[in-house]
Design an enzyme around this catalytic site. Structure first.
Site, PDB file in Angstrom:
ATOM      1  N   GLY A 137       0.624  -1.126  -0.001  1.00 34.76           N
ATOM      2  CA  GLY A 137       0.342  -0.189  -0.478  1.00 34.76           C
ATOM      3  C   GLY A 137       0.936   1.422  -0.003  1.00 34.76           C
ATOM      4  O   GLY A 137       1.532   1.554  -0.995  1.00 34.76           O
ATOM      5  N   THR A 211      -2.264   3.711   3.079  1.00 34.17           N
ATOM      6  CA  THR A 211      -3.587   3.696   1.956  1.00 34.17           C
ATOM      7  C   THR A 211      -4.639   2.631   3.034  1.00 34.17           C
ATOM      8  O   THR A 211      -4.370   2.305   4.695  1.00 34.17           O
ATOM      9  CB  THR A 211      -3.332   2.911   1.417  1.00 34.17           C
ATOM     10  OG1 THR A 211      -3.003   1.152   1.509  1.00 34.17           O
ATOM     11  CG2 THR A 211      -2.104   3.009   0.209  1.00 34.17           C
ATOM     12  N   TYR A 478       2.694   2.392  24.101  1.00 31.00           N
ATOM     13  CA  TYR A 478       3.480   2.757  23.104  1.00 31.00           C
ATOM     14  C   TYR A 478       5.423   3.459  23.529  1.00 31.00           C
ATOM     15  O   TYR A 478       5.059   4.076  24.610  1.00 31.00           O
ATOM     16  CB  TYR A 478       3.183   4.100  22.262  1.00 31.00           C
ATOM     17  CG  TYR A 478       3.572   4.431  20.820  1.00 31.00           C
ATOM     18  CD1 TYR A 478       3.097   3.401  19.992  1.00 31.00           C
ATOM     19  CD2 TYR A 478       4.531   5.111  20.327  1.00 31.00           C
ATOM     20  CE1 TYR A 478       4.141   3.782  18.356  1.00 31.00           C
ATOM     21  CE2 TYR A 478       5.467   5.420  19.317  1.00 31.00           C
ATOM     22  CZ  TYR A 478       4.824   5.018  18.622  1.00 31.00           C
ATOM     23  OH  TYR A 478       4.989   5.130  16.652  1.00 31.00           O
TER      24      TYR A 478
HETATM   25  C1  LIG Z   1       5.947   6.895  11.041  1.00 27.16           C
HETATM   26  C2  LIG Z   1       5.557   5.548  10.635  1.00 27.16           C
HETATM   27  C3  LIG Z   1       3.941   6.396  12.214  1.00 27.16           C
HETATM   28  C4  LIG Z   1       2.706   5.052  12.061  1.00 27.16           C
HETATM   29  N1  LIG Z   1       2.083   5.422  12.811  1.00 27.16           N
HETATM   30  C5  LIG Z   1       1.193   4.651  13.049  1.00 27.16           C
HETATM   31  C6  LIG Z   1      -0.752   4.385  13.764  1.00 27.16           C
HETATM   32  O1  LIG Z   1      -0.163   5.403  14.307  1.00 27.16           O
HETATM   33  N2  LIG Z   1      -1.047   3.590  13.898  1.00 27.16           N
HETATM   34  C7  LIG Z   1      -1.072   2.252  13.070  1.00 27.16           C
HETATM   35  O2  LIG Z   1      -2.265   1.477  12.746  1.00 27.16           O
HETATM   36  N3  LIG Z   1       0.213   2.112  11.978  1.00 27.16           N
HETATM   37  C8  LIG Z   1       0.929   3.000  12.610  1.00 27.16           C
HETATM   38  N4  LIG Z   1       2.053   2.624  11.563  1.00 27.16           N
HETATM   39  C9  LIG Z   1       2.623   1.909  11.060  1.00 27.16           C
HETATM   40  C10 LIG Z   1       1.799   1.643   9.161  1.00 27.16           C
HETATM   41  O3  LIG Z   1       1.552   2.835   9.434  1.00 27.16           O
HETATM   42  C11 LIG Z   1       0.514   0.933   9.108  1.00 27.16           C
HETATM   43  O4  LIG Z   1       0.770  -0.392   9.320  1.00 27.16           O
HETATM   44  C12 LIG Z   1      -0.192   1.330   8.440  1.00 27.16           C
HETATM   45  O5  LIG Z   1      -1.630   0.193   7.936  1.00 27.16           O
HETATM   46  C13 LIG Z   1       0.322   0.690   6.899  1.00 27.16           C
HETATM   47  O6  LIG Z   1      -0.582   0.993   5.350  1.00 27.16           O
HETATM   48  P1  LIG Z   1       0.181   0.979   4.192  1.00 27.16           P
HETATM   49  O7  LIG Z   1      -0.785   1.255   3.468  1.00 27.16           O
HETATM   50  O8  LIG Z   1       1.286   1.389   4.222  1.00 27.16           O
HETATM   51  O9  LIG Z   1       0.264  -0.600   4.342  1.00 27.16           O
HETATM   52  P2  LIG Z   1       1.813  -1.264   3.706  1.00 27.16           P
HETATM   53  O10 LIG Z   1       3.142  -1.148   5.095  1.00 27.16           O
HETATM   54  O11 LIG Z   1       2.329  -1.327   2.016  1.00 27.16           O
HETATM   55  O12 LIG Z   1       1.820  -3.380   4.402  1.00 27.16           O
HETATM   56  C14 LIG Z   1       1.537  -3.276   5.282  1.00 27.16           C
HETATM   57  C15 LIG Z   1       1.153  -5.012   5.658  1.00 27.16           C
HETATM   58  O13 LIG Z   1      -0.625  -4.755   4.366  1.00 27.16           O
HETATM   59  C16 LIG Z   1      -0.316  -5.217   3.641  1.00 27.16           C
HETATM   60  N5  LIG Z   1      -0.743  -5.027   1.705  1.00 27.16           N
HETATM   61  C17 LIG Z   1      -0.429  -3.271   2.309  1.00 27.16           C
HETATM   62  N6  LIG Z   1      -2.287  -3.277   1.436  1.00 27.16           N
HETATM   63  C18 LIG Z   1      -3.132  -4.663   0.953  1.00 27.16           C
HETATM   64  C19 LIG Z   1      -3.951  -5.403   0.329  1.00 27.16           C
HETATM   65  N7  LIG Z   1      -5.005  -3.720  -0.338  1.00 27.16           N
HETATM   66  N8  LIG Z   1      -4.343  -6.365   0.778  1.00 27.16           N
HETATM   67  C20 LIG Z   1      -4.138  -7.094   1.278  1.00 27.16           C
HETATM   68  N9  LIG Z   1      -3.054  -6.717   1.888  1.00 27.16           N
HETATM   69  C21 LIG Z   1      -2.255  -5.489   1.873  1.00 27.16           C
HETATM   70  C22 LIG Z   1       0.851  -5.189   2.786  1.00 27.16           C
HETATM   71  O14 LIG Z   1       1.606  -6.437   2.102  1.00 27.16           O
HETATM   72  C23 LIG Z   1       1.870  -5.931   5.113  1.00 27.16           C
HETATM   73  O15 LIG Z   1       1.518  -7.056   4.978  1.00 27.16           O
HETATM   74  C24 LIG Z   1       3.322   3.995  11.216  1.00 27.16           C
HETATM   75  C25 LIG Z   1       4.637   3.485  10.794  1.00 27.16           C
HETATM   76  C26 LIG Z   1       5.301   4.432  10.095  1.00 27.16           C
HETATM   77  C27 LIG Z   1       6.491   4.518   9.442  1.00 27.16           C
END
Ligand SMILES: Cc1cc2nc3c(=O)[nH]c(=O)nc-3n(C[C@H](O)[C@H](O)[C@H](O)COP(=O)(O)OP(=O)(O)OC[C@H]3O[C@@H](n4cnc5c(N)ncnc54)[C@H](O)[C@@H]3O)c2cc1C
Length: 560
Positions: A137, A211, A478
């Site tokens: 994502g 996303t 956290y």
């Molecule tokens: C600076 C920072 C702050 C953060 N703060 C938070 C927070 O406040 N709360 C929180 O919950 N998390 C947080 N996170 C972690 C992260 O942002 C979350 O886990 C977020 O939900 C990931 O979304 P992404 O779209 O970047 O997914 P990705 O990182 O691209 O993927 C995450 C997982 O989901 C899977 N995936 C992605 N898209 C799909 C799809 N369409 N279908 C099936 N599987 C899929 C991927 O294979 C992977 O296993 C943070 C990360 C960072 C770097």
């Protein structure tokens, strides 16, 4: 694509041209060096892409041309920037690899589907050719969730970037649900819903660069989860493309027709299928947002107040309580001219001393969102409980400052890493009755592990913690930890600190993750938490939906 990929950092956070937040505080590095017992901070810049060797792409011209002809809407890239950007997520551990130019796991190709049909074609072709697929994502995973690895015997790996699938498909204003494609980024999602006067209200700190699909797949939590819920609460149903075939999950408001199997998708981390779109619960945009700060004499007093508010059903959006070290640290090193805690630095300090506060209070930010009547009730009810627990009202200043900088902290990480410092976070959750014990155990374990990995005597790290998401039966904790990097063995240093903290979580009644997920990094602790039978059940579900094990090998379950 809803975000121009070329504008993003392939080895850091956010936009390439995001201004350095430390530029406004020229003396910050000297103050940080002193706080960490370092004579001077070393210069540790990241490698540039031109200096990095990528592995040779393994996909045959035949596979690439079939991808082009069968997934007709998809864009396919084997470009170095795209492969580097999709090699890993954005944890501290990922950044150590990316910044060092260690791109051993770069995908062989990055494929951007335009719709569910493309995804189905891609899965069919990759199954047939035994090629791994990593759903991607925003790539903001902090648990090694998108490391572009193939499994044993697989002939390549594709990063399946979902961000061209970003349409709002439908809105049901009567049911208050919306169906949205999974690759939509946070800001675009809120903009699309906002044009209907609606919000999902899911604002993780990574909101700008993550996303909908990633939020669901990682079972994430937004900062205002007390009001809008974690992903499992606002998730209604999804359409999943799997190597076995498409699965549209049930979307009834409630049902007794057996277990609700669609819930398997929330937290599935891309190992059973690709979420192509999802139906989610939405809300009217809040009429009022009211964020304010309070001080508690101790962390324990603040925890008691949060528990009482959660158990009395006070309708809060966010309750965030920093421990004394976090309260001190963010006040001392804020790059904002008016730090969130400056309210108690001078005049208030003397007044607070008279009220029995020492110089190690805990800062509490209370966020309320909703209609005026609800906010009035919540302010009154929370005010009574906070007062009964000795809380001191600082007004809206600290709350407003927190709200306006709520996505800013991650932009500090790249400059800190450029100066020889490590910055990592981890999180857990447990019952109220165990919260303080778990807090002390993890904090002490982190302190000890960091002290044991210091590059030179006299150097030290800091461990900061806060309580954020809360429930009637417990809450999450956290931790942020910042430390001088041991530059000759920084991966070992990270492994030691991570393993020590994870052991402390596991042996003191915490979950290995409240909202970041499992990925690769938390996998060693999952079996103990779930149990043998549960792990075998999860593996059986994976085998049914992904018989060849091509989807995201090695995440959530060990690679076959
Ligand atoms: C600076 C920072 C702050 C953060 N703060 C938070 C927070 O406040 N709360 C929180 O919950 N998390 C947080 N996170 C972690 C992260 O942002 C979350 O886990 C977020 O939900 C990931 O979304 P992404 O779209 O970047 O997914 P990705 O990182 O691209 O993927 C995450 C997982 O989901 C899977 N995936 C992605 N898209 C799909 C799809 N369409 N279908 C099936 N599987 C899929 C991927 O294979 C992977 O296993 C943070 C990360 C960072 C770097």
């Amino acid at each position: 694509m809803s975000i121009d990929r070329a504008r993003l950092r392939w080895n850091g956070w956010g936009w390439v041209d995001h201004p350095d937040p430390t530029a406004a505080s020229p003396d910050i590095w000297a103050r940080i060096a002193e706080a960490f017992g370092m004579e001077a901070l070393p210069s540790t810049p990241a490698k540039r892409l031109e200096e990095v060797d990528l592995p040779r792409p393994r996909l045959s011209p035949d596979v690439l041309s079939r991808l082009e002809s069968e997934a007709r809407g998809a864009k396919i890239s084997t470009d170095a920037f795209e492969r580097a950007m999709h090699a890993r997520g954005r944890s501290y551990h990922d950044l150590l690899h990316l910044r060092a130019g260690n791109l051993e796991f770069a995908p062989d190709a990055v494929v951007y589907p335009a719709g569910a049909e493309d995804v189905a074609h891609i899965l069919s072709l990759t199954s047939e050719n035994n090629i791994a697929v990593v759903p991607f994502g925003g790539g903001s995973s902090v648990v090694g969730g998108v490391t572009s690895k193939s499994g044993a015997g697989q002939s390549g790996v594709i990063s399946l970037d979902m961000t061209r699938m970003h349409r709002l498909l439908s809105v049901d204003r009567i049911a208050m649900t919306a169906t949205i494609e999974a690759g939509i980024y946070g800001p675009q999602l809120e903009e699309a819903l906002g044009s209907h006067g609606l919000t999902l209200g899911h604002y993780p700190q990574s909101f700008e660069f993550s996303t909908l699909g990633g939020w669901i797949a990682a079972r994430g939590a937004g900062q205002q989860s007390n009001r809008y819920g974690k992903a499992e609460k606002w998730f209604v149903s999804a359409r999943l493309a799997s190597p076995t075939g498409p699965w549209s999950t049930e979307n009834f408001p409630a049902s007794a027709a057996g277990p609700r199997l669609g819930d398997l998708i929330v937290g599935s981390e891309g190992i059973v299928g690709v979420i192509t779109d999802a139906t989610v619960k939405v809300h009217s945009k809040p009429e009022v947002k009211d964020y304010r700060g309070y001080l508690f004499k101790t962390f324990a007093d603040g925890i008691s107040a949060i528990r009482q508010m959660a158990q009395h059903g006070v309708p809060t959006a966010m309750m965030r309580l920093s421990d004394a070290d976090e309260t001190w640290f963010f006040q001392a090193f804020s790059t904002s001219p008016s730090s969130s805690s400056s309210a108690f630095t001078s005049i208030a300090k003397r007044y607070l001393a008279l009220k029995g506060f020492d110089d190690r209070p805990s800062l509490f930010i209370l966020g309320l969102e909703g209609d005026r009547e609800t906010i009035d009730y919540a302010r009154h009810r929370s005010g009574t409980i906070i007062k009964a627990n000795g809380g001191f009202h600082l007004g809206t200043g600290p709350g407003d400052r927190w709200y306006h900088s709520r996505f800013s902290a991650p932009f500090m990480r790249d400059p800190m890493m450029d100066h020889g410092l490590g910055v990592d976070t981890l999180e857990t959750a447990t019952q109220w009755s165990n919260l303080e014990k778990l807090y002390s155990a993890v904090r002490d374990a982190l302190r000890e592990a960091i002290a044991g990995t210091m590059p030179s005597p006299g150097m030290r790290g800091v461990v900061l913690a806060h309580v954020s998401h809360s429930y009637t039966d417990g809450a999450s904790l956290y931790f942020t930890f910042i430390f001088p990097r041991n530059l000759t063995q920084e991966l070992d240093q990270w492994r030691t600190i991570k393993a020590t903290a994870s052991e402390a979580i596991a042996t003191n009644g915490g979950t290995i993750s409240h909202h970041h997920g499992v990925g690769e990094d938390h996998l060693p602790w999952l079996r103990a938490e779930k149990g043998e039978i549960a792990m075998r059940t999860l593996a059986a579900i994976k085998r049914e939906l992904d018989p060849k094990g091509i989807l995201n090998p090695g995440k959530l379950l060990p690679s076959a």
